[in-house]
Design an enzyme around this catalytic site. Structure first.
Site, PDB file in Angstrom:
ATOM      1  N   ASP A 170      11.165 -25.628  58.282  1.00 59.55           N
ATOM      2  CA  ASP A 170      10.703 -26.338  57.106  1.00 59.55           C
ATOM      3  C   ASP A 170      11.546 -26.054  55.869  1.00 59.55           C
ATOM      4  OD1 ASP A 170       9.812 -23.757  56.939  1.00 59.55           O
ATOM      5  OD2 ASP A 170       7.708 -24.256  57.282  1.00 59.55           O
ATOM      6  N   ASP A 224       8.471 -22.238  64.809  1.00 61.28           N
ATOM      7  CA  ASP A 224       7.943 -21.437  63.718  1.00 61.28           C
ATOM      8  C   ASP A 224       6.535 -21.020  64.075  1.00 61.28           C
ATOM      9  OD1 ASP A 224       9.902 -21.406  61.904  1.00 61.28           O
ATOM     10  OD2 ASP A 224       9.233 -23.172  60.806  1.00 61.28           O
ATOM     11  N   ASP A 226      16.636 -23.496  56.749  1.00 58.77           N
ATOM     12  CA  ASP A 226      16.520 -23.822  58.171  1.00 58.77           C
ATOM     13  C   ASP A 226      17.452 -24.951  58.557  1.00 58.77           C
ATOM     14  OD1 ASP A 226      14.617 -21.958  58.703  1.00 58.77           O
ATOM     15  OD2 ASP A 226      12.933 -23.297  58.338  1.00 58.77           O
TER      16      ASP A 226
END
Lengths: 260, 1081
Positions: free
Chosen positions: B774, B433, B778
């Site tokens: 997070d 990310d 996901d």
């Protein structure tokens, strides 16, 4: 991806065994296999050489006459004859076939104790004291006579069946040989027998030969197989003259002497 | 609804034909993506995209291989699948049907028996709590403890040992029936073997449970609190105590504690990204705006966060009945991939078991054909199995892994699944990310533009001053606007915290500006107090500016100051002058040009740019008492004076560039996957080195060469920035091509679903993929990844549940330290296994020679167990503490298929070289012990039958002495002890040589790893205790050994060391040679 089919596996296996493209067998070429074998040949030869050398050096340090340690073998154990398969002796007086093997075993064992043989090979010793032979360790040692006739009723001379035919079996007891061992510390070791478990009256009487069932001191010490070639272990014969029949009598015979 | 959900769950698991591997539902667009490998081994991925209506578009993307298969067969499955899926999709839609958003507040009060002002009574709440259960997500169904335990009992080598135990009992039974004299030996052996299995099983189970507990304790660390109205009072309650009908109040920064129908809001915005992947905050109000409960504004969802504003609402769903709860329960059905280390250990177990069984069977046949009794042959078989199986090894591996897990936890990597420790080490691609992981997750002022000049600001994590030139009067004016035209405020009571760590109420940009001003100017709040605000127009999306009017702090200056900030082009439109060096100058086209250049430049850096302007209102027109009215705008909003630009960015964490370059040298590809704008993403990627300074994207090349993008040779571009929109239209082949051809890839504007597609793409390349995430959405990607990494701070519970690892500090750099630890443990496990396997040969040879040469048994089964589970355990764990031989971060990640944990070289070197040397050394000791007691080696050959005969009490040795059975047995035990001691002594040498695989021990340092010495001393200590302390316990078969026998094997121990040093020397000297290829493990 899923698992492979058997055909795939078989093909892979075949490829592994012999890959014609790369000319490999089991994943290696002939040269590679050659090198591997050569390497391991050298490696293991060296290792074997080292093993042999170490053993050789170790054996060099040992005396051929006396083992370095005798702590595991003493105190001596005892063994009986006749010996067939175990320590149970059972037979039927009226069927000679049941006791003949015992008798044969005894005769076989006592062949070395024949009076003639003993007189020929061994010397007469002075009873009642250890027969200590000094001198060089490598010198041949003399052995004392132990004549079969000493066993009297159990010698098999008068009664070749050792009492088995009468239901009064003889059993020979011998003490294990230990190099340099002097049993009893000056007093002859004697044998006595008793019922191990059960009624004492099952055994009733036992006759011991020679003497009162003692191992004479003159037969000790033992000097080892190499120099004490004709050594014959002294025996004590136990004549069970009145043992209870048709009954399992566990008998325990023990040596009495100092140092046991 | 609950029932339906559970039924769906069960259809998933029970449907055999369609083994659903994973499922994500993005309810936002009612899209279902489902990958379904079919039962016929052809990999096939099927994407069903449903677009609001019931129309399905079926896109079938399977790889070439499956095209060969029967199409008709496939067709049928389609129908099946379609029907199936249609039903499920409908179920799902039904599930999210809520009507609470359509009801008025009073209707809701009635429905839930509550009161907006008074809330529920405590008694009523308790009743509902008892009915509905606590407001928390049921953790994914854990395997029952007993199943976990039983798995430990039958996994790995346990089966072999059970077989050994059963054989022992069978032979005990037979011997008992035959009336043999000492049948109990076999009974005991069987019991001991069973005990070994059970104890190691319990140990492994305990280790596993312990690591699970670490995780459990972590998730309970911060109990969420909620502000609830009950019994007409406001109360702080743990969030899991909430029930339907509770009235809760939320404010900016809170996590929404349940699904809530809002009844009062004030500037409330929520971040729904964890639910929908939508990264922009959504505003919330009390109005019913959409039929779809997910689209309407008056519902806030469990586990999303309130970004700003306040709201009050009625709890309408709690726990698993919340929308997120339903998704979570569906995603938990995703199967877990086997970890690389699990595969490696399985491979190793197969290998050793294969060796054990084939040698066992071979010698069974040999012994039967040598006319041994079947029963004896079975006993030999047991001995061979026990000798071959490294009983303690799996426990050792577990301990080593958990030691590393502990070490990693200290470095902020919390490992949930022990095996994930190593997985991280074999990672070849990290999909990271951006926000929070690579960046600090907070907007920070990065650049300023005033006086026609761009200044850079410090963006590091712990700034206390700003270094740029602050002498210009323009800066004074700009700083005033920054300070005053800002609604963000520090939460009270944080005076002692560093400015950067203080919590701010306000949006991200305002927060950045507030902190920036606080750092430079000091107490902003007092400056604002001195410049009283008289009117304000907050920022909105139509006018795109924010304006406020203040009294000035200069007592002589009675003018009002109008300050304004907003989108730079909008601000510039309203200006007629520009401030240069404190002086207002007319804004001519040249100056406007300069502004444009600066604006473009900052924008090109991916930064968010704000323009600032002000105007001193003339005193005569606007006296003190002037009634400013923001609705009628009775004050000038044009012809203002432009002061400057400020640009902000979420800056990279300072440790990240270093970590990225470490990854690069470690051969790990770092792919950035973000929902952000491509320009921002690219800028951050460049600043952290994910896109290196010299590499170009196709677009860059096109721009440089001034040719259309299509003409660029795609091979020339090493970097690629892929937009989520492009990704959507890409075929899998195209995606594979991108993943293959570019070494530096950034995926921007991607949804969490696309993350999954990216992960699968990487896995198709054969990579071991680590993924960070997070949000709830996901979690499928986290599960699909070889190692899912959840964020400890920003991560949702669902993500943490799905992940294998949790990053406590959300920092990318922590992943890299984790990788390092993972690689180290792989190397060290290799050493541990090599160490453990070696002595197996020294344990096995005695059996083989005993069978073939009929010598007295050199070592007993129980004695072997004492080595495997006694002396060898601590040393093999000690190898886990070994430092890396060279920089492990300079090597490529291991190839899953080629670099096995236990490879041919390791097995061959351990078994056929060192193992044989150990056997030779131990046999020398054995023969020495027997020879010095009177049995020369030549006498020992072929004596087995008489030696073991209980009825022979006058067994003659080489000197003519006669031995009873018991004396022989005692001597045999002495032999066991001597053999045991020799193996132990040589294992010390083995331990030392295993410290390194390539380097000389002297390069590695003999004393650097102190634990090795603990291992050596423990090994010798345990051996001393066994021989001298327990030497009189008959059952253990140890005897007090003459002291000199401890040294017989020492020359061989030295030989092992020297030989291994030579091996390593040749490996270092002649890399790539025959020797290197065959001797390096």
């Amino acid at each position: 991806m899923g698992s492979k089919t058997w055909a795939d596996l078989a093909r892979e296996m075949k490829m592994f065994l012999w890959n014609p493209e790369e000319r490999t067998c089991l994943g290696r070429t002939a040269k590679s296999w050659g090198l591997i074998f050569l390497f391991y040949f050298i490696f293991y030869t060296c290792l074997a050489g080292m093993f042999a050398f170490c053993l050789y050096v170790m054996l060099l340090t040992l005396s051929p006459y006396t083992p370095r340690y005798r702590d595991r073998v003493s105190p001596p154990g005892v063994m009986i004859r006749p010996y067939l398969n175990g320590f149970t002796i059972a037979f039927n007086v009226s069927q000679p076939g049941t006791w003949q093997p015992y008798v044969d075993s005894m005769h076989h064992f006592l062949a070395a104790y024949d009076d003639k043989v003993q007189e020929e090979k061994n010397i007469e010793c002075i009873s009642g004291r250890y027969f200590i032979q000094g001198g060089n360790e490598s010198e041949e040692k003399k052995a004392c006579q132990f004549k079969r006739s000493l066993l009297q009723n159990c010698s098999g001379i008068e009664d070749p069946t050792f009492g088995y035919s009468k239901g009064q079996p003889c059993i020979l007891l011998k003490m294990n040989r230990i190099i340099g061992y002097r049993p009893g510390a000056g007093v002859p070791v004697s044998v006595d027998c008793k019922v191990q478990k059960g009624n004492e009256s099952n055994l009733r009487s036992v006759d011991f030969y020679p003497g009162n069932g003692t191992f004479d001191l003159m037969y000790y010490p033992y000097y080892g197989k190499l120099t004490h070639v004709n050594y014959t272990s002294p025996l004590v014969a136990m004549h069970f003259t009145d043992v209870k029949k048709n009954y399992m009598v566990p008998i325990q015979c023990s040596l009495n002497g100092k140092g046991f | 609804m609950v029932k339906e959900a559970s039924e769906m769950g069960s259809t998933n698991s029970s449907s055999k034909a369609w083994h659903v591997v994973y499922k994500i539902i993005k309810i936002w667009n009612v899209m279902i993506i489902e990958a379904v490998p079919d039962v016929h081994h052809n990999t096939k991925t099927l994407f069903l995209l449903q677009k609001k209506s019931d129309v399905y578009s079926v896109e079938d993307l399977w790889d070439k291989r499956s095209r060969k298969t029967d199409i008709g067969d496939e067709e049928e499955k389609y129908k099946d699948l379609k029907g199936n899926k249609k039903k499920k999709a409908e179920d799902l839609k039904k599930e999210v049907e809520l009507d609470d958003h359509k009801l008025s507040a009073s209707e809701l009060e009635e429905k839930y028996g509550t009161s907006v002002n008074k809330g529920l009574s405590s008694a009523r709440a308790a009743e509902i709590l008892a009915r509905d259960g606590p407001n928390s997500l049921t953790p994914p169904k854990a395997t029952p403890e007993i199943v976990k335990f039983l798995k430990q009992m039958v996994g790995g080598f346990s089966i072999l040992l059970w077989i050994g135990a059963v054989f022992s009992w069978i032979s005990f039974g037979i011997q008992l029936a035959q009336g043999a004299e000492s049948p109990f030996d076999n009974l005991y052996l069987g019991v001991v073997l069973a005990l070994v299995v059970i104890l190691t099983g319990i140990f492994a189970y305990y280790q596993e449970a312990k690591s699970t507990n670490i995780m459990a304790s972590f998730s309970k660390m911060i109990p969420q609190q909620a502000l609830v109205i009950r019994d007409a009072e406001k109360k702080e309650l743990p969030a899991d105590q909430l029930v339907v009908g509770d009235i809760v109040e939320i404010k900016g920064g809170d996590r929404i504690p349940a699904d809530i129908r809002l009844i009062f809001t004030q500037g409330c915005k929520v971040d729904n990204s964890s639910l929908t992947g939508e990264s922009e905050p959504q505003s919330r109000s009390c109005d019913f705006t959409h039929e779809n409960p997910l689209e309407t504004r008056n519902i806030a969802f469990y586990s999303t966060t309130c970004v700003e504003g306040t709201a009050t609402g009625i709890v309408i769903n709690t726990g698993d009945r919340t929308v997120i709860g339903r998704i979570a329960s569906l995603t938990s059905g995703v199967g877990n991939e086997k970890t690389p280390i699990a595969i490696e250990i399985e491979h190793f177990v197969y290998l050793v078991a294969g060796v054990a069984i084939s040698i066992g069977v071979l010698f069974f046949i040999i012994s039967v054909s040598m006319r041994y009794k079947i029963l004896d042959s079975i006993i030999f078989l047991i001995g061979i199995i026990v000798a071959n199986v490294p009983e303690g090894l799996l426990a050792t591996v577990t301990v080593s892994l958990s030691l590393t897990a502990k070490r990693m936890a200290k470095k902020n990597c919390l490992v949930k699944n022990l095996e994930a420790v190593e997985t991280l080490g074999s990672t070849s691609i990290i999909c990271s990310d951006k926000t929070g992981t690579l960046t600090q997750n907070r907007m920070t002022v990065a650049h300023l533009w005033f006086d026609n000049q761009i200044y850079s600001a410090d963006t590091s994590e712990d700034q206390t001053t700003q270094p740029f030139d602050q002498s210009s009067p323009s800066w004074t004016a700009l700083s005033k606007i920054v300070t005053l035209c800002n609604r963000a405020e520090f939460r009270p009571g944080q005076e002692n915290l560093p400015i950067m760590k203080r919590v701010v109420v306000g949006d991200a940009s305002e927060t950045a500006l507030l902190k920036f001003a606080e750092v430079i100017l000091g107490d902003v709040m007092s400056i604002r107090a001195r410049n009283r605000k008289v009117a304000e127009i907050p920022f909105n999306s139509t006018n795109k500016f924010q304006l406020s009017i203040h009294e000035t702090d200069d007592p002589n200056d009675k003018r009002f100051l109008l300050v304004m900030k907003g989108a730079p082009e909008r601000i510039l439109e309203r200006c007629s002058t520009i401030m240069i060096n404190g002086k207002e100058e007319p804004l001519d086209s040249e100056k406007a040009e300069a502004f444009q250049t600066a604006y473009m430049e900052l924008g090109g850096l991916g930064e968010r740019v704000l323009g600032f302007c002000h105007l001193y209102l003339p005193e005569d027109e606007f006296p003190d008492t002037y009634p400013f009215d923001t609705d009628s705008m009775n004050f000038p909003t044009s012809n203002l004076c432009f002061v400057g630009l400020l640009s902000m960015i979420d800056p990279p964490r300072s440790t990240v560039p270093d970590a990225v370059s470490k990854c690069r040298s470690a051969g790990i590809k770092v792919i950035m996957v973000t929902g952000d704008h491509p320009i921002t993403a690219k800028a951050i990627a460049k600043s952290v080195g994910i896109i290196s300074a010299t590499s170009e994207t196709v677009e860059d090349i096109a721009k440089r060469l001034n040719i259309p993008v299509e003409q660029v040779n795609r091979r020339e571009a090493t970097a690629a920035v892929v937009n989520g929109m492009e990704l959507k239209d890409m075929s899998l082949q195209q995606l594979d091509e991108i993943l293959c051809n570019h070494s530096e890839i950034v995926f921007a504007r991607t949804s969490p679903q696309q993350k999954l597609i990216i992960v699968e793409g990487c896995q198709r390349q054969g990579a071991v993929v680590a993924v960070t995430g997070d949000g709830v959405n996901d979690s499928p990607a986290l599960k699909k990844a070889d190692i899912g990494i959840a964020m400890g701070i920003a991560g949702s519970d669902a993500a943490k549940n799905a992940a294998d690892m949790v990053l406590l500090d959300d920092n990318f750099a922590s992943i890299v330290t984790g990788v390092e630890e993972g690689r180290l443990i792989f190397d060290n496990l290799k050493k541990t296994i090599a160490y453990t396997l070696t002595k197996n040969i020294a344990e096995l040879c005695p059996f083989l020679i005993y069978i073939i040469a009929s010598i007295p048994m050199p070592i007993g089964t129980i004695t072997i167990l004492f080595i495997d589970l006694g002396t060898d355990i601590i040393p093999s764990v000690a190898l886990a503490y070994e430092k890396a031989e060279s920089d492990i971060m300079n090597r490529r990640p291991r190839n899953k298929r080629k670099d096995r944990l236990v490879n041919e070289q390791l097995a061959v070197y351990s078994y056929l070289q060192i193992g044989i040397m150990q056997s030779v050394g131990a046999f020398i000791t054995y023969f020495t012990v027997y020879a010095e007691q009177g049995f020369l080696p030549s006498t020992l050959l072929g004596v087995r039958v008489d030696w073991e005969n209980n009825a022979i009490n006058d067994f003659e040795d080489s000197y003519g002495q006669q031995w009873t059975k018991y004396q022989r047995m005692y001597l045999q035990w002495t032999g066991y002890t001597a053999f045991f001691v020799s193996i132990t002594i040589q294992q010390v040498a083995d331990l030392i040589i295993r410290k390194t695989r390539r380097n000389s021990i002297f390069q590695q340092g003999l004393f650097r790893n102190k634990v090795i010495w603990v291992g050596i001393f423990s090994q010798i200590g345990i051996a001393l205790i066994l021989t001298y302390g327990l030497g009189h316990v008959t059952a253990l078969n140890f005897t007090p050994l003459r002291f000199q026998y401890w040294f017989v094997a020492v020359p061989f121990a030295i030989l092992i060391w020297v030989y291994d040093e030579v091996r390593k020397l040749f490996i270092r000297r002649y890399p790539g040679s025959w020797w290197d290829k065959n001797m390096y493990y």
